[in-house]
Scaffold this motif. Structure first.
Motif, short mmCIF file in Angstrom:
data_model
loop_
_atom_site.label_atom_id
_atom_site.label_comp_id
_atom_site.label_asym_id
_atom_site.label_seq_id
_atom_site.Cartn_x
_atom_site.Cartn_y
_atom_site.Cartn_z
N PRO A 30 64.42 21.14 14.43
CA PRO A 30 63.34 20.66 13.56
C PRO A 30 63.90 19.78 12.44
O PRO A 30 65.03 19.97 11.98
N PRO A 31 63.10 18.79 11.97
CA PRO A 31 63.58 17.85 10.95
C PRO A 31 64.09 18.51 9.67
O PRO A 31 65.11 18.10 9.13
N ILE A 32 63.39 19.52 9.17
CA ILE A 32 63.81 20.15 7.91
C ILE A 32 65.16 20.86 8.10
O ILE A 32 66.04 20.78 7.25
N LEU A 33 65.32 21.54 9.24
CA LEU A 33 66.58 22.22 9.51
C LEU A 33 67.71 21.21 9.66
O LEU A 33 68.81 21.42 9.12
N VAL A 192 69.09 24.97 0.35
CA VAL A 192 67.65 25.17 0.14
C VAL A 192 66.86 24.74 1.38
O VAL A 192 65.99 25.48 1.86
N ASN A 193 67.15 23.56 1.91
CA ASN A 193 66.40 23.09 3.08
C ASN A 193 66.67 23.93 4.32
O ASN A 193 65.78 24.17 5.13
N LEU A 198 64.60 27.94 8.17
CA LEU A 198 64.73 29.23 8.85
C LEU A 198 63.57 30.16 8.52
O LEU A 198 63.09 30.91 9.38
N SER A 199 63.08 30.09 7.28
CA SER A 199 61.95 30.94 6.89
C SER A 199 60.66 30.50 7.57
O SER A 199 59.72 31.30 7.72
N LEU A 204 68.91 28.36 14.38
CA LEU A 204 70.09 27.51 14.35
C LEU A 204 70.42 26.99 15.75
O LEU A 204 70.23 27.71 16.75
N PRO A 205 70.89 25.75 15.87
CA PRO A 205 71.27 25.22 17.18
C PRO A 205 72.49 25.93 17.73
O PRO A 205 73.16 26.70 17.03
#
Length: 346
Positions: A30-33, A192-193, A198-199, A204-205
């Motif tokens: 995902p972009p944020i991760l 933070v990101n 994760l929340s 994780l990849p």
């Protein structure tokens, strides 16, 4: 070549190469991760280097008044900007995204001129206008029926705005330890990101993808940022942004030559306009008589024409060194940039 120009150019090459690699990674998480892990790789890697350099943890040495500027830079440059970039990459080709990121230098200069009153020569203004025109060409719809999705271009423009704000805020602390600035931004913003992603349910990849992501972040965001901060110290915000404009060329070249992306006519027209802008920036010279007001600060320096002072400690007289020092009032003429010693009115 001026060493600060070299720092800016090398920072641009490293960051430019990271954009098509981030485009390749954007489908794996995902972009944020992805944004979080890229900056986390930057922060962790630079923190380890700083610990090795200083043989343990050392205080930052930053003044109390500098922390608000750094915290603002962390938010805009480390949290908001990378997330906007990753969302933009989901619907934009790597080559087009690379050239669109030239808008960062335009917005950086505009904020520097309008908000922080940094000097702007006509040549720089014309160059920025050419690069802005190139960005408009790249983001314009391919037909008049509205079939092209504007989302990617808007997200990339938002990322450029966030980084432009970040660049101007970071300039306010650029005399401090560049390694600490870049490392702390990576750890805080990336952490933070990553926690946020994760929340929200992201995972994780796998091991290899995770290592590649962290490595791209360390080099393309971490090492590049250290060099960028050093360039800010010696060139000022707008001109560092101008030299940094070669970053999209590196990214676009990799996207086309390595990943085989197509290049429509609009791409080449935008490339020509942006190339004209970069050339105008790189060939600019700024010379006039100017006055240095008394000031006291601390940074690494050699004893050039701006640093002629006594030392309260033994010093061999050779090489760069760092300590608190005072500049007296004096006036002279030479070619210069709006660096930490030339933030004067015109």
């Amino acid at each position: 070549m001026n060493r600060y120009v070299f720092f800016a150019l090398l920072a641009a090459v490293l960051f430019g190469a990271s954009t098509p690699l981030a485009k390749w990674l954007v489908g794996t998480q995902p972009p944020i991760l992805l944004a979080g892990l890229l900056y986390l790789g930057s922060g962790v890697g630079l923190t380890l280097i700083r610990l090795i350099r200083d043989r343990g943890w050392q205080a930052s040495g930053m003044a109390a008044g500098e922390w608000p500027w750094l915290l603002g830079a962390m938010f805009f440059g480390g949290m908001a900007g990378p997330v906007a970039l990753m969302f933009g990459l989901t619907s934009t080709s790597g080559s087009t995204a690379s050239l669109l990121l030239n808008l960062e230098s335009v917005l950086t200069a505009l904020i520097a001129w309008v908000v922080f009153r940094e000097n702007a020569d006509r040549r720089i203004v014309i160059g920025m206008t050419a690069m802005l025109a190139g960005g408009v060409v790249l983001s314009w719809p391919s037909d008049f029926n509205g079939q092209q999705d504007w989302t990617g271009a808007v997200c990339l423009a938002l990322a450029c705005l966030c980084w432009a704000i970040d660049n101007n805020l970071t300039r306010r602390v650029s005399a401090s330890d560049a390694l600490f600035i870049a490392a702390s931004k990576g750890v805080v913003a990336g952490g933070v990101n990553t926690v946020l992603a994760l929340s929200l349910g992201a995972t994780l990849p796998t091991g290899f993808t995770l290592l590649v992501t962290l490595a791209v972040g360390f080099v393309g965001y971490g090492v590049s940022l250290v060099l960028f901060v050093l360039a800010l110290r010696g060139l000022g915000t707008a001109r560092t942004g101008a030299y940094f404009s070669i970053a999209p060329w590196m990214g676009a070249a990799i996207a086309v030559l390595v990943f085989g992306e197509s290049t429509p006519m609009a791409f080449w027209l935008a490339a020509a306009l942006m190339g004209l802008g970069v050339w105008l920036h790189l060939t600019e010279s700024h010379v006039h008589e100017h006055t240095h007001l008394p000031m006291a600060h601390e940074h690494e320096h050699t004893h050039d024409e701006h640093h002629q002072h006594e030392h309260p400690f033994a010093w061999s007289g050779a090489g760069a060194h760092q300590h608190a020092h005072t500049h007296p009032f004096f006036r002279h003429t030479h070619a210069h940039f709006p660096d930490i010693h030339h933030r004067h009115e015109h």
